[in-house]
Design a protein around this motif. Sequence first.
Motif, PDB file in Angstrom:
ATOM      1  N   GLN A 158       0.827  -1.210   0.000  1.00  0.00           N
ATOM      2  CA  GLN A 158       0.000   0.000   0.000  1.00  0.00           C
ATOM      3  C   GLN A 158       0.858   1.255   0.000  1.00  0.00           C
ATOM      4  O   GLN A 158       1.616   1.497   0.940  1.00  0.00           O
ATOM      5  CB  GLN A 158      -0.916  -0.004   1.225  1.00  0.00           C
ATOM      6  N   PRO A 159       0.744   2.102  -1.033  1.00  0.00           N
ATOM      7  CA  PRO A 159       1.437   3.397  -1.010  1.00  0.00           C
ATOM      8  C   PRO A 159       0.791   4.285   0.047  1.00  0.00           C
ATOM      9  O   PRO A 159      -0.431   4.448   0.049  1.00  0.00           O
ATOM     10  CB  PRO A 159       1.207   3.964  -2.409  1.00  0.00           C
ATOM     11  N   VAL A 160       1.584   4.853   0.945  1.00  0.00           N
ATOM     12  CA  VAL A 160       1.027   5.608   2.073  1.00  0.00           C
ATOM     13  C   VAL A 160       1.362   7.092   1.997  1.00  0.00           C
ATOM     14  O   VAL A 160       0.468   7.928   2.118  1.00  0.00           O
ATOM     15  CB  VAL A 160       1.486   5.002   3.418  1.00  0.00           C
ATOM     16  N   VAL A 161       2.602   7.452   1.821  1.00  0.00           N
ATOM     17  CA  VAL A 161       3.012   8.860   1.717  1.00  0.00           C
ATOM     18  C   VAL A 161       4.210   8.975   0.790  1.00  0.00           C
ATOM     19  O   VAL A 161       4.965   8.012   0.602  1.00  0.00           O
ATOM     20  CB  VAL A 161       3.375   9.501   3.083  1.00  0.00           C
ATOM     21  N   ILE A 162       4.372  10.159   0.242  1.00  0.00           N
ATOM     22  CA  ILE A 162       5.608  10.509  -0.460  1.00  0.00           C
ATOM     23  C   ILE A 162       6.274  11.593   0.361  1.00  0.00           C
ATOM     24  O   ILE A 162       5.614  12.523   0.841  1.00  0.00           O
ATOM     25  CB  ILE A 162       5.352  10.996  -1.902  1.00  0.00           C
ATOM     26  N   MET A 163       7.579  11.475   0.536  1.00  0.00           N
ATOM     27  CA  MET A 163       8.331  12.464   1.305  1.00  0.00           C
ATOM     28  C   MET A 163       9.302  13.195   0.388  1.00  0.00           C
ATOM     29  O   MET A 163      10.025  12.556  -0.389  1.00  0.00           O
ATOM     30  CB  MET A 163       9.119  11.794   2.426  1.00  0.00           C
ATOM     31  N   ALA A 164       9.307  14.522   0.480  1.00  0.00           N
ATOM     32  CA  ALA A 164      10.346  15.341  -0.124  1.00  0.00           C
ATOM     33  C   ALA A 164      11.437  15.485   0.930  1.00  0.00           C
ATOM     34  O   ALA A 164      11.154  15.760   2.093  1.00  0.00           O
ATOM     35  CB  ALA A 164       9.789  16.703  -0.512  1.00  0.00           C
ATOM     36  N   LEU A 165      12.680  15.288   0.529  1.00  0.00           N
ATOM     37  CA  LEU A 165      13.792  15.254   1.479  1.00  0.00           C
ATOM     38  C   LEU A 165      14.952  16.081   0.964  1.00  0.00           C
ATOM     39  O   LEU A 165      15.282  16.030  -0.231  1.00  0.00           O
ATOM     40  CB  LEU A 165      14.239  13.798   1.673  1.00  0.00           C
ATOM     41  N   GLY A 166      15.569  16.834   1.873  1.00  0.00           N
ATOM     42  CA  GLY A 166      16.756  17.585   1.490  1.00  0.00           C
ATOM     43  C   GLY A 166      17.216  18.512   2.595  1.00  0.00           C
ATOM     44  O   GLY A 166      16.727  18.473   3.723  1.00  0.00           O
ATOM     45  N   TYR A 167      18.181  19.354   2.235  1.00  0.00           N
ATOM     46  CA  TYR A 167      18.678  20.368   3.149  1.00  0.00           C
ATOM     47  C   TYR A 167      17.771  21.602   3.045  1.00  0.00           C
ATOM     48  O   TYR A 167      17.180  21.863   1.998  1.00  0.00           O
ATOM     49  CB  TYR A 167      20.121  20.729   2.810  1.00  0.00           C
ATOM     50  N   LEU A 168      17.667  22.313   4.115  1.00  0.00           N
ATOM     51  CA  LEU A 168      16.772  23.462   4.204  1.00  0.00           C
ATOM     52  C   LEU A 168      17.183  24.563   3.240  1.00  0.00           C
ATOM     53  O   LEU A 168      18.350  24.951   3.167  1.00  0.00           O
ATOM     54  CB  LEU A 168      16.775  23.987   5.644  1.00  0.00           C
ATOM     55  N   GLY A 169      16.189  25.061   2.518  1.00  0.00           N
ATOM     56  CA  GLY A 169      16.389  26.200   1.634  1.00  0.00           C
ATOM     57  C   GLY A 169      15.859  27.467   2.281  1.00  0.00           C
ATOM     58  O   GLY A 169      15.502  27.489   3.462  1.00  0.00           O
ATOM     59  N   ARG A 170      15.770  28.530   1.507  1.00  0.00           N
ATOM     60  CA  ARG A 170      15.265  29.813   1.991  1.00  0.00           C
ATOM     61  C   ARG A 170      13.779  29.913   1.693  1.00  0.00           C
ATOM     62  O   ARG A 170      13.335  29.632   0.576  1.00  0.00           O
ATOM     63  CB  ARG A 170      16.002  30.973   1.319  1.00  0.00           C
ATOM     64  N   ALA A 171      13.007  30.338   2.656  1.00  0.00           N
ATOM     65  CA  ALA A 171      11.564  30.480   2.470  1.00  0.00           C
ATOM     66  C   ALA A 171      11.246  31.395   1.291  1.00  0.00           C
ATOM     67  O   ALA A 171      10.287  31.156   0.555  1.00  0.00           O
ATOM     68  CB  ALA A 171      10.919  31.017   3.744  1.00  0.00           C
TER      69      ALA A 171
END
Length: 193
Positions: free
Chosen positions: A149-162
């Motif tokens: 069952q696909p449950v979530v997709i996560m975007a992952l990385g280092y913090l950028g600028r808002a």
Amino acid sequence: MSRTATTTFPVLDVIRQRWSPRAFADQPVPEQALQQLFEAAAWAPSAMNEQPWRYLYAHRADEAAFRQLFDCLLPGNQPWARHAPVLVLALAKTTFSNDTPNAAALHDLGMANSHLILEATALGLHGHFMGGFDADKAREAFGLPANLQPVVIMALGYLGRAEQLDEPFLSREQAPRQRRSVAAFAFPGQLPS
């Protein structure tokens, strides 16, 4: 603006520092760091030690694989998630090894995801879990069996600028962090009527 949560009761710093940004720096996540996150997930508790979590992931540098995951996202997540260095699809195997239903599979995947994201936070990485994706499209794109069952997709990385975000994402990124009080969800003895 500090994104570290102010808590009523003392908790681990890694918990207070975890949050779900939409702005990611244009900096690749080393494969070694990603494997460290999956190692952390591996040590989550699970019913009968079944470890029902599965992860499909793609680095943005692998354009075809990244696009395959990205195309599963709903339009509301695509404008900002396209900048994430890594996308991860978290799946739950809903049957035990003996093919009987595993009612704890989603819980156990959640535990693994918590281990993963806290390890990420400790490494200076951030993730944003998204339920806004097309699970049927993911099933088809990856040829998933019925018990995965696909449950979530996560975007992952280092913090950028808002400031790199457009609205409405910029306002959401800068909004104060909020949580319900413990008294709103933890009750001694019985639930209130």
